[in-house]
Design a protein around this motif. Structure first.
Motif, mmCIF file in Angstrom:
data_model
loop_
_atom_site.group_PDB
_atom_site.id
_atom_site.type_symbol
_atom_site.label_atom_id
_atom_site.label_comp_id
_atom_site.label_asym_id
_atom_site.label_seq_id
_atom_site.Cartn_x
_atom_site.Cartn_y
_atom_site.Cartn_z
ATOM 1 N N ALA A 131 0.844 -1.192 0.000
ATOM 2 C CA ALA A 131 0.000 0.000 0.000
ATOM 3 C C ALA A 131 0.877 1.239 0.000
ATOM 4 O O ALA A 131 1.939 1.256 0.636
ATOM 5 N N ASP A 132 0.436 2.275 -0.688
ATOM 6 C CA ASP A 132 1.147 3.541 -0.739
ATOM 7 C C ASP A 132 0.838 4.328 0.538
ATOM 8 O O ASP A 132 -0.328 4.450 0.933
ATOM 9 N N LYS A 133 1.864 4.858 1.178
ATOM 10 C CA LYS A 133 1.673 5.614 2.431
ATOM 11 C C LYS A 133 0.766 6.834 2.225
ATOM 12 O O LYS A 133 0.067 7.246 3.135
ATOM 13 N N GLU A 134 0.782 7.409 1.019
ATOM 14 C CA GLU A 134 -0.046 8.592 0.751
ATOM 15 C C GLU A 134 -1.528 8.239 0.658
ATOM 16 O O GLU A 134 -2.376 9.109 0.798
ATOM 17 N N ALA A 135 -1.861 6.971 0.401
ATOM 18 C CA ALA A 135 -3.253 6.544 0.299
ATOM 19 C C ALA A 135 -3.859 6.235 1.670
ATOM 20 O O ALA A 135 -5.053 5.982 1.772
ATOM 21 N N LEU A 136 -3.034 6.266 2.720
ATOM 22 C CA LEU A 136 -3.500 5.958 4.071
ATOM 23 C C LEU A 136 -3.734 7.247 4.842
ATOM 24 O O LEU A 136 -3.068 8.253 4.605
ATOM 25 N N PRO A 137 -4.662 7.253 5.814
ATOM 26 C CA PRO A 137 -4.932 8.470 6.590
ATOM 27 C C PRO A 137 -3.754 8.856 7.488
ATOM 28 O O PRO A 137 -2.988 7.997 7.924
ATOM 29 N N ASN A 138 -3.646 10.147 7.766
ATOM 30 C CA ASN A 138 -2.540 10.644 8.601
ATOM 31 C C ASN A 138 -2.845 10.417 10.088
ATOM 32 O O ASN A 138 -3.929 9.989 10.460
ATOM 33 N N ASP A 139 -1.841 10.722 10.932
ATOM 34 C CA ASP A 139 -1.967 10.468 12.375
ATOM 35 C C ASP A 139 -3.083 11.282 13.020
ATOM 36 O O ASP A 139 -3.734 10.806 13.956
ATOM 37 N N ALA A 140 -3.315 12.497 12.554
ATOM 38 C CA ALA A 140 -4.369 13.335 13.135
ATOM 39 C C ALA A 140 -5.740 12.691 12.933
ATOM 40 O O ALA A 140 -6.585 12.694 13.835
ATOM 41 N N ARG A 141 -5.989 12.116 11.758
ATOM 42 C CA ARG A 141 -7.273 11.452 11.496
ATOM 43 C C ARG A 141 -7.372 10.146 12.286
ATOM 44 O O ARG A 141 -8.433 9.826 12.821
ATOM 45 N N ILE A 142 -6.260 9.416 12.378
ATOM 46 C CA ILE A 142 -6.270 8.148 13.120
ATOM 47 C C ILE A 142 -6.563 8.386 14.600
ATOM 48 O O ILE A 142 -7.298 7.633 15.231
ATOM 49 N N ASN A 143 -6.002 9.457 15.161
ATOM 50 C CA ASN A 143 -6.219 9.759 16.576
ATOM 51 C C ASN A 143 -7.556 10.432 16.842
ATOM 52 O O ASN A 143 -7.889 10.678 17.998
ATOM 53 N N GLY A 144 -8.325 10.737 15.818
ATOM 54 C CA GLY A 144 -9.662 11.289 15.991
ATOM 55 C C GLY A 144 -9.694 12.740 16.415
ATOM 56 O O GLY A 144 -10.648 13.163 17.066
ATOM 57 N N GLU A 145 -8.670 13.519 16.034
ATOM 58 C CA GLU A 145 -8.651 14.935 16.418
ATOM 59 C C GLU A 145 -9.740 15.734 15.709
ATOM 60 O O GLU A 145 -10.073 16.834 16.132
ATOM 61 N N HIS A 146 -10.304 15.202 14.632
ATOM 62 C CA HIS A 146 -11.360 15.875 13.888
ATOM 63 C C HIS A 146 -12.753 15.572 14.452
ATOM 64 O O HIS A 146 -13.735 16.141 13.992
ATOM 65 N N LEU A 147 -12.834 14.711 15.480
ATOM 66 C CA LEU A 147 -14.127 14.278 16.014
ATOM 67 C C LEU A 147 -14.493 15.034 17.286
ATOM 68 O O LEU A 147 -13.627 15.515 18.007
ATOM 69 N N LYS A 148 -15.793 15.100 17.558
ATOM 70 C CA LYS A 148 -16.263 15.734 18.795
ATOM 71 C C LYS A 148 -16.029 14.819 19.990
ATOM 72 O O LYS A 148 -15.610 15.263 21.049
ATOM 73 N N VAL A 149 -16.328 13.526 19.840
ATOM 74 C CA VAL A 149 -16.143 12.545 20.918
ATOM 75 C C VAL A 149 -14.729 11.984 20.804
ATOM 76 O O VAL A 149 -14.392 11.321 19.838
ATOM 77 N N LYS A 150 -13.894 12.260 21.800
ATOM 78 C CA LYS A 150 -12.488 11.828 21.772
ATOM 79 C C LYS A 150 -12.323 10.524 22.554
ATOM 80 O O LYS A 150 -12.944 10.332 23.594
ATOM 81 N N ASN A 151 -11.482 9.644 22.026
ATOM 82 C CA ASN A 151 -11.133 8.390 22.686
ATOM 83 C C ASN A 151 -9.613 8.299 22.760
ATOM 84 O O ASN A 151 -8.912 8.869 21.942
ATOM 85 N N ASP A 152 -9.118 7.559 23.755
ATOM 86 C CA ASP A 152 -7.674 7.392 23.908
ATOM 87 C C ASP A 152 -7.220 6.208 23.059
ATOM 88 O O ASP A 152 -7.290 5.048 23.481
ATOM 89 N N ILE A 153 -6.760 6.493 21.854
ATOM 90 C CA ILE A 153 -6.378 5.461 20.895
ATOM 91 C C ILE A 153 -5.165 4.672 21.396
ATOM 92 O O ILE A 153 -5.121 3.446 21.295
ATOM 93 N N ALA A 154 -4.175 5.373 21.957
ATOM 94 C CA ALA A 154 -2.947 4.717 22.422
ATOM 95 C C ALA A 154 -3.247 3.726 23.552
ATOM 96 O O ALA A 154 -2.668 2.635 23.602
ATOM 97 N N LYS A 155 -4.155 4.085 24.450
ATOM 98 C CA LYS A 155 -4.518 3.207 25.572
ATOM 99 C C LYS A 155 -5.192 1.936 25.059
ATOM 100 O O LYS A 155 -4.888 0.828 25.512
#
Length: 165
Positions: A131-155
């Motif tokens: 898979a091409d790295k550019e076709a995958l979502p960035n860290d900000a989207r993976i961590n849910g910074e764009h969402l209203k309800v936040k979850n602790d992804i690392a935990k």
């Protein structure tokens, strides 16, 4: 007018119902590699890793986003972070069953950001995926910074690491 009878050709049921793209499936099966399917419903995400066999595809590992509830997940189970964690969980399970490299099989579904997030979760779990790295979502989207309800992804990721060896 001639008396030539019209020939009727039957169309395969799964092709007619737009459930199977046989050309894409044939190419995928000819590669003889395990493959990943990602299904996103109205409420959940399902990630499965399959091994193709002559008698039918065998599911090596499967993860459903409902497992996130037991980890303390709040909010949607079909968004980008939920798809990432579900893919991560399925990838860890497949690694423990001996899978090493897989390919994505989207079938008749189009490639979406949530599908890409699940694919990135599988890659982060340790499986090799072309898979091409550019076709995958960035860290900000993976961590849910764009969402209203936040979850602790690392935990949640660390609890998955502790659960699946």
């Amino acid at each position: 007018m001639s008396n030539i009878a019209m020939a009727y050709s039957t169309i395969l049921r799964r092709l007619r119902e737009e459930k199977t793209n046989y050309k894409k499936r044939k190419l995928m099966l000819m590669s003889r590699r395990d493959f990943v399917t990602v299904q996103i419903s109205n409420e959940n995400t399902l990630v499965q890793i399959h091994k193709p066999e002559f008698t039918g595809d065998k599911v090596i590992a499967s993860a459903h986003s409902r497992f996130l509830i037991s980890k303390g997940w709040k909010g949607s189970r079909k968004n980008v972070p939920a798809a990432y964690l579900t893919g991560y969980y399925a990838g860890k399970k497949a690694l423990s069953k001996g899978a090493k490299n897989v390919i994505l099989y989207s079938g008749t579904r189009k490639y979406t950001q949530r599908m890409a997030a699940a694919l990135r979760g599988i890659i982060d779990a340790g499986l090799e995926v072309p898979a091409d790295k550019e076709a995958l979502p960035n860290d900000a989207r993976i961590n849910g910074e764009h969402l209203k309800v936040k979850n602790d992804i690392a935990k949640i990721k660390s609890s998955i690491d502790g659960e699946v060896k």
